[in-house]
Design an enzyme around this catalytic site. Structure first.
Site, PDB file in Angstrom:
ATOM      1  N   ARG A  52      75.575  -6.137 -78.852  1.00 27.88           N
ATOM      2  CA  ARG A  52      75.645  -7.562 -78.494  1.00 27.88           C
ATOM      3  C   ARG A  52      74.946  -7.776 -77.150  1.00 27.88           C
ATOM      4  NH1 ARG A  52      76.076 -11.465 -81.464  1.00 27.88           N
ATOM      5  NH2 ARG A  52      77.997 -10.728 -82.471  1.00 27.88           N
ATOM      6  N   GLN A  75      73.823  -9.346 -92.420  1.00 30.94           N
ATOM      7  CA  GLN A  75      73.153 -10.334 -91.559  1.00 30.94           C
ATOM      8  C   GLN A  75      72.159  -9.614 -90.641  1.00 30.94           C
ATOM      9  OE1 GLN A  75      74.083 -13.861 -90.373  1.00 30.94           O
ATOM     10  NE2 GLN A  75      74.318 -13.645 -88.170  1.00 30.94           N
ATOM     11  N   ARG A  80      68.634  -3.120 -86.600  1.00 26.38           N
ATOM     12  CA  ARG A  80      69.437  -3.150 -85.372  1.00 26.38           C
ATOM     13  C   ARG A  80      70.681  -2.272 -85.455  1.00 26.38           C
ATOM     14  NH1 ARG A  80      72.893  -8.765 -84.893  1.00 26.38           N
ATOM     15  NH2 ARG A  80      73.822  -8.724 -86.963  1.00 26.38           N
ATOM     16  N   HIS A 149      65.450 -10.398 -81.008  1.00 28.74           N
ATOM     17  CA  HIS A 149      66.608 -11.232 -80.678  1.00 28.74           C
ATOM     18  C   HIS A 149      66.956 -11.078 -79.193  1.00 28.74           C
ATOM     19  CE1 HIS A 149      70.498 -13.104 -81.013  1.00 28.74           C
ATOM     20  NE2 HIS A 149      70.473 -13.151 -82.321  1.00 28.74           N
ATOM     21  N   ASP A 193      71.963 -23.591 -82.106  1.00 25.93           N
ATOM     22  CA  ASP A 193      71.446 -22.591 -83.050  1.00 25.93           C
ATOM     23  C   ASP A 193      70.326 -23.267 -83.846  1.00 25.93           C
ATOM     24  OD1 ASP A 193      71.041 -20.405 -84.617  1.00 25.93           O
ATOM     25  OD2 ASP A 193      73.037 -20.359 -85.526  1.00 25.93           O
ATOM     26  N   GLU A 251      64.409 -16.386 -79.100  1.00 29.26           N
ATOM     27  CA  GLU A 251      64.072 -15.267 -79.983  1.00 29.26           C
ATOM     28  C   GLU A 251      62.739 -15.528 -80.676  1.00 29.26           C
ATOM     29  OE1 GLU A 251      67.492 -15.272 -82.610  1.00 29.26           O
ATOM     30  OE2 GLU A 251      68.783 -15.819 -80.939  1.00 29.26           O
TER      31      GLU A 251
HETATM   32  C1  BG6 Z   1      70.917 -15.968 -84.118  1.00 26.13           C
HETATM   33  C2  BG6 Z   1      71.239 -16.817 -85.341  1.00 26.13           C
HETATM   34  O1  BG6 Z   1      69.619 -15.502 -84.201  1.00 26.13           O
HETATM   35  O2  BG6 Z   1      71.814 -14.857 -84.096  1.00 26.13           O
HETATM   36  C3  BG6 Z   1      72.683 -17.254 -85.275  1.00 26.13           C
HETATM   37  O3  BG6 Z   1      70.369 -17.940 -85.380  1.00 26.13           O
HETATM   38  C4  BG6 Z   1      73.601 -16.053 -85.150  1.00 26.13           C
HETATM   39  O4  BG6 Z   1      73.008 -18.003 -86.432  1.00 26.13           O
HETATM   40  C5  BG6 Z   1      73.156 -15.226 -83.951  1.00 26.13           C
HETATM   41  O5  BG6 Z   1      74.937 -16.492 -84.991  1.00 26.13           O
HETATM   42  C6  BG6 Z   1      73.994 -13.967 -83.710  1.00 26.13           C
HETATM   43  O6  BG6 Z   1      74.081 -13.204 -84.870  1.00 26.13           O
HETATM   44  P1  BG6 Z   1      74.962 -11.900 -84.897  1.00 26.13           P
HETATM   45  O7  BG6 Z   1      74.873 -11.367 -86.309  1.00 26.13           O
HETATM   46  O8  BG6 Z   1      74.367 -10.949 -83.906  1.00 26.13           O
HETATM   47  O9  BG6 Z   1      76.365 -12.300 -84.502  1.00 26.13           O
END
Ligand code: BG6
Length: 277
Positions: A52, A75, A80, A149, A193, A251
């Site tokens: 994170r 997701q 990553r 990201h 977002d 990003e």
């Molecule tokens: C962003 C997305 O790039 O990443 C968001 O647009 C998302 O929708 C965010 O919440 C974080 O994603 P994650 O999977 O790292 O919690």
């Protein structure tokens, strides 16, 4: 799993970076002694979850696919949250590599293509270059999305605006609508977002009206702007609770459509971050 990480230094300027092999994630970048990236105090660094903060690379899908070849991937895909190997490393630059060999059985089953990702991180003065080469080693074409990201550390989100997005019709994921941007100074003042497609101009992050970071892109035409605001409290790995005031994710991505990569071909996705303050 023990954290596998290493540091880079640009000896002439003193700028430094630290990179976790897990997720090929740059977790720190300092220029003139100042940290430029946000890393959550609760970021999980043991390889059990994507990190994170820093710069996690997203591949081969942005968000969660509901249909198609990426539908069974988590997701933001698998780049990553797998351990990359180090292909090359010198004082100020390193290249990491990810192939199907490094993937978990689940990820290989979910996405069966043969590929090679080469990710090069280079420090040069006040610049950090992150370059992702996607190689299709399969006999079949595949489709992908990718994104860097980047979590930028800022002193106060109230003093931050992003330049370069004016006039673009963006997808607002918070309100599920499409809105045309009407500001040269885009600010985050609540949960944000958004996906800005085909951003032509150079994107700059300003703090207190001064440019703090300039982002140059190649192969990453879209910009995602994200700040979870107080919603970060619902994330188990986000701390401190008011940390959203000290971060903004800008990003650089190729995410607003699918990119087809023919068998045997490669795609280059690169960003150059220049610290101005
Ligand atoms: C962003 C997305 O790039 O990443 C968001 O647009 C998302 O929708 C965010 O919440 C974080 O994603 P994650 O999977 O790292 O919690």
């Amino acid at each position: 799993m023990e954290m596998k990480a290493f540091s880079l230094v640009d000896e002439s300027s003193g700028s430094k970076a630290r990179i976790s092999q897990f997720g090929a994630t740059v977790i720190s970048w300092t220029v003139r002694g100042k940290e430029r990236l946000f890393l959550s105090e609760k970021a999980i660094l043991d390889g059990s979850k994507a990190i994170r903060g820093g710069i996690p690379p997203v591949f081969p899908v942005f968000g969660k696919a509901t249909s198609g070849p990426c539908a069974d991937l988590p997701q933001h895909g698998f780049a990553r949250n797998h351990l990359w190997t180090v292909k090359h490393k010198d004082t100020s630059s390193a290249t990491l590599r990810l192939t199907p060999t490094e993937l978990s059985k689940e990820a290989r089953n979910a996405w069966s293509y043969d590929f090679e990702l080469l990710y090069t991180v280079t420090l040069e003065g006040s610049k950090l270059t992150t370059r992702l080469e996607v190689h299709n080693r399969d006999t079949r074409d595949f489709e992908f999305q990718t994104l860097l990201h980047t979590y930028f550390r800022v002193n106060s989100i109230a003093d931050v605006h992003v330049e370069g997005l004016n006039g673009i019709m963006y997808k607002d994921k918070v309100s599920s609508s499409e809105i045309t941007e009407r500001s040269e100074q885009v600010m985050c003042t609540s949960e944000t977002d958004r996906v800005y497609p085909r951003v032509k101009d150079t994107v700059r992050i300003h703090e207190k009206s001064q440019v703090s970071i300039e982002i140059q892109r190649e192969g990453l035409e879209d910009i995602v702007l994200w700040n979870p605001w107080t919603g970060c409290e619902k994330m188990g790995d986000f701390a401190p609770a008011d940390g959203y005031k000290n971060m903004v994710c800008v990003e650089a991505g190729a995410v607003s459509k699918w990119h087809t990569l023919s068998a045997g071909k490669q795609y280059v996705a690169q960003q150059v971050l220049a610290a101005r303050l």
